[in-house]
Design a protein around this motif. Structure first.
Motif, PDB file in Angstrom:
ATOM      1  N   HIS A 199     -18.322 -46.522  15.506  1.00  0.00           N
ATOM      2  CA  HIS A 199     -18.510 -47.972  15.571  1.00  0.00           C
ATOM      3  C   HIS A 199     -17.182 -48.670  15.262  1.00  0.00           C
ATOM      4  O   HIS A 199     -16.989 -49.218  14.171  1.00  0.00           O
ATOM      5  N   PRO A 200     -16.232 -48.677  16.212  1.00  0.00           N
ATOM      6  CA  PRO A 200     -14.969 -49.374  15.967  1.00  0.00           C
ATOM      7  C   PRO A 200     -15.135 -50.882  16.079  1.00  0.00           C
ATOM      8  O   PRO A 200     -15.949 -51.373  16.880  1.00  0.00           O
ATOM      9  N   SER A 201     -14.404 -51.618  15.287  1.00  0.00           N
ATOM     10  CA  SER A 201     -14.445 -53.085  15.354  1.00  0.00           C
ATOM     11  C   SER A 201     -13.058 -53.640  15.092  1.00  0.00           C
ATOM     12  O   SER A 201     -12.165 -52.946  14.600  1.00  0.00           O
ATOM     13  N   ASP A 202     -12.892 -54.908  15.410  1.00  0.00           N
ATOM     14  CA  ASP A 202     -11.587 -55.554  15.360  1.00  0.00           C
ATOM     15  C   ASP A 202     -11.176 -55.853  13.923  1.00  0.00           C
ATOM     16  O   ASP A 202     -11.970 -55.735  12.983  1.00  0.00           O
ATOM     17  N   ASN A 203      -9.948 -56.285  13.772  1.00  0.00           N
ATOM     18  CA  ASN A 203      -9.433 -56.662  12.456  1.00  0.00           C
ATOM     19  C   ASN A 203     -10.079 -57.979  12.001  1.00  0.00           C
ATOM     20  O   ASN A 203     -10.646 -58.721  12.778  1.00  0.00           O
ATOM     21  N   ARG A 204     -10.019 -58.234  10.694  1.00  0.00           N
ATOM     22  CA  ARG A 204     -10.502 -59.488  10.082  1.00  0.00           C
ATOM     23  C   ARG A 204     -12.012 -59.663  10.184  1.00  0.00           C
ATOM     24  O   ARG A 204     -12.515 -60.787  10.150  1.00  0.00           O
ATOM     25  N   VAL A 205     -12.766 -58.585  10.325  1.00  0.00           N
ATOM     26  CA  VAL A 205     -14.232 -58.687  10.320  1.00  0.00           C
ATOM     27  C   VAL A 205     -14.784 -57.729   9.268  1.00  0.00           C
ATOM     28  O   VAL A 205     -15.816 -57.102   9.467  1.00  0.00           O
ATOM     29  N   GLU A 206     -14.085 -57.647   8.137  1.00  0.00           N
ATOM     30  CA  GLU A 206     -14.443 -56.661   7.123  1.00  0.00           C
ATOM     31  C   GLU A 206     -15.869 -56.837   6.619  1.00  0.00           C
ATOM     32  O   GLU A 206     -16.601 -55.864   6.426  1.00  0.00           O
ATOM     33  N   ILE A 207     -16.291 -58.081   6.376  1.00  0.00           N
ATOM     34  CA  ILE A 207     -17.630 -58.311   5.827  1.00  0.00           C
ATOM     35  C   ILE A 207     -18.699 -57.952   6.854  1.00  0.00           C
ATOM     36  O   ILE A 207     -19.721 -57.330   6.520  1.00  0.00           O
ATOM     37  N   ASP A 208     -18.479 -58.312   8.107  1.00  0.00           N
ATOM     38  CA  ASP A 208     -19.422 -57.926   9.169  1.00  0.00           C
ATOM     39  C   ASP A 208     -19.510 -56.406   9.283  1.00  0.00           C
ATOM     40  O   ASP A 208     -20.599 -55.841   9.460  1.00  0.00           O
ATOM     41  N   ARG A 209     -18.373 -55.755   9.191  1.00  0.00           N
ATOM     42  CA  ARG A 209     -18.327 -54.296   9.271  1.00  0.00           C
ATOM     43  C   ARG A 209     -19.090 -53.672   8.103  1.00  0.00           C
ATOM     44  O   ARG A 209     -19.865 -52.732   8.280  1.00  0.00           O
ATOM     45  N   ALA A 210     -18.886 -54.213   6.910  1.00  0.00           N
ATOM     46  CA  ALA A 210     -19.579 -53.697   5.728  1.00  0.00           C
ATOM     47  C   ALA A 210     -21.088 -53.907   5.834  1.00  0.00           C
ATOM     48  O   ALA A 210     -21.879 -53.016   5.487  1.00  0.00           O
ATOM     49  N   ARG A 211     -21.508 -55.068   6.323  1.00  0.00           N
ATOM     50  CA  ARG A 211     -22.943 -55.353   6.467  1.00  0.00           C
ATOM     51  C   ARG A 211     -23.578 -54.386   7.460  1.00  0.00           C
ATOM     52  O   ARG A 211     -24.672 -53.856   7.203  1.00  0.00           O
ATOM     53  N   HIS A 212     -22.884 -54.129   8.565  1.00  0.00           N
ATOM     54  CA  HIS A 212     -23.406 -53.201   9.560  1.00  0.00           C
ATOM     55  C   HIS A 212     -23.576 -51.806   8.955  1.00  0.00           C
ATOM     56  O   HIS A 212     -24.605 -51.141   9.169  1.00  0.00           O
ATOM     57  N   ALA A 213     -22.595 -51.376   8.179  1.00  0.00           N
ATOM     58  CA  ALA A 213     -22.671 -50.059   7.558  1.00  0.00           C
ATOM     59  C   ALA A 213     -23.828 -49.976   6.570  1.00  0.00           C
ATOM     60  O   ALA A 213     -24.575 -48.978   6.534  1.00  0.00           O
ATOM     61  N   LEU A 214     -24.013 -50.995   5.755  1.00  0.00           N
ATOM     62  CA  LEU A 214     -25.101 -51.008   4.784  1.00  0.00           C
ATOM     63  C   LEU A 214     -26.460 -51.034   5.475  1.00  0.00           C
ATOM     64  O   LEU A 214     -27.411 -50.374   5.036  1.00  0.00           O
ATOM     65  N   GLU A 215     -26.560 -51.798   6.556  1.00  0.00           N
ATOM     66  CA  GLU A 215     -27.818 -51.843   7.303  1.00  0.00           C
ATOM     67  C   GLU A 215     -28.178 -50.473   7.867  1.00  0.00           C
ATOM     68  O   GLU A 215     -29.335 -50.035   7.771  1.00  0.00           O
ATOM     69  N   MET A 216     -27.191 -49.781   8.426  1.00  0.00           N
ATOM     70  CA  MET A 216     -27.471 -48.459   8.986  1.00  0.00           C
ATOM     71  C   MET A 216     -27.830 -47.461   7.892  1.00  0.00           C
ATOM     72  O   MET A 216     -28.740 -46.633   8.062  1.00  0.00           O
TER      73      MET A 216
END
Length: 250
Positions: free
Chosen positions: A51-68
């Motif tokens: 699940h690669p994502s762009d820079n400056r979306v750390e909180i969105d990335r963290a939320r996605h990881a926690l949800e999964m």
């Protein structure tokens, strides 16, 4: 909850510098989450979703990881270097604190990695051999006035210093100002180590006296190590050794 979340550091770039603990976690993962170039360092395999994502979306990335992880997946969030040094561990915990109470029951672990700061220091010798501090020069998440205050206080305290994210195309002026502050506050020719792409085929280590440093010597792949007033250079054939003695005279 049967899911788990591992926040792992991939080290500075070379595969041998990834710890066995991190390699084992990646081997057990069902999902790997992270910034695009860091996820690209993880080998794809059956049963693994990247699940690669762009820079400056750390909180969105963290939320996605926690949800999964909350859905029962074995998730690994990857950072370069160490995940607790200007990286994803803090973003995950910030999201955890603000999120649903059930996330706190997840099995969450942080696995350390070798930072760019330590890798560059090892290449140069031991410039961080005594008291030192690390400062992120990016003003994306904090005001420049705070960065400047910390620079001046660190110089006044005579710390050796490690600078992350020194200079980007969008903010080239920050590192120029950093050098001005240091040259004014330190007033000497202490060594500065520029470590670029350490442990990769593009690695470059330069040791430059502070008055001779220029902004174009650093970019976003560079970690900058500034010695204290006691930092010394051992000249020899080939690259010099830069070190900061462990003792300080009274």
């Amino acid at each position: 909850m049967n899911g788990s979340l591992v926040i792992a550091g991939l080290g500075p770039g070379a595969e041998p510098l990834v710890t066995p603990e991190v390699s084992a976690a990646l081997a057990q993962a069902t999902d790997v989450v992270g910034y695009i170039p860091y996820v690209a360092r993880v080998a794809d395999r059956p049963g693994l979703t990247l699940h690669p994502s762009d820079n400056r979306v750390e909180i969105d990335r963290a939320r996605h990881a926690l949800e999964m992880a909350g859905e029962g997946r074995q998730v690994v969030v990857v950072s370069s270097g160490d995940p607790g040094v200007f990286a994803m561990a803090a973003a995950v915990f910030e999201t955890l604190e603000a999120g649903p109470a059930e996330w706190r029951d997840l099995d969450i672990r942080v696995l350390p990695g070798i930072t760019a700061m330590l890798a560059a220091a090892a290449r140069a010798g031991a410039p961080l051999g005594h008291d030192f501090c690390a400062i992120n020069l990016s003003d994306n998440l904090k005001p420049w006035a705070l960065i400047e205050k910390r620079l001046r206080l660190a110089a006044e305290a005579d710390f050796a210093m490690a600078f992350y994210n020194p200079r980007s195309r969008s903010r080239p002026e920050g590192f120029a100002r950093t050098l001005e502050i240091l040259q004014e506050a330190c007033g000497d020719a202490r060594p500065v180590v520029f470590g670029r792409a350490v442990s990769t085929p593009l690695e470059e280590i330069r040791v430059v006296p502070l008055p001779d440093c220029t902004p174009d010597m650093a970019d976003m792949r560079t970690v900058v190590l500034v010695g204290s007033s006691t930092t010394r250079i051992i000249e020899r054939a080939g690259a010099p050794i830069v070190y900061t003695p462990r003792s300080v005279q009274a």
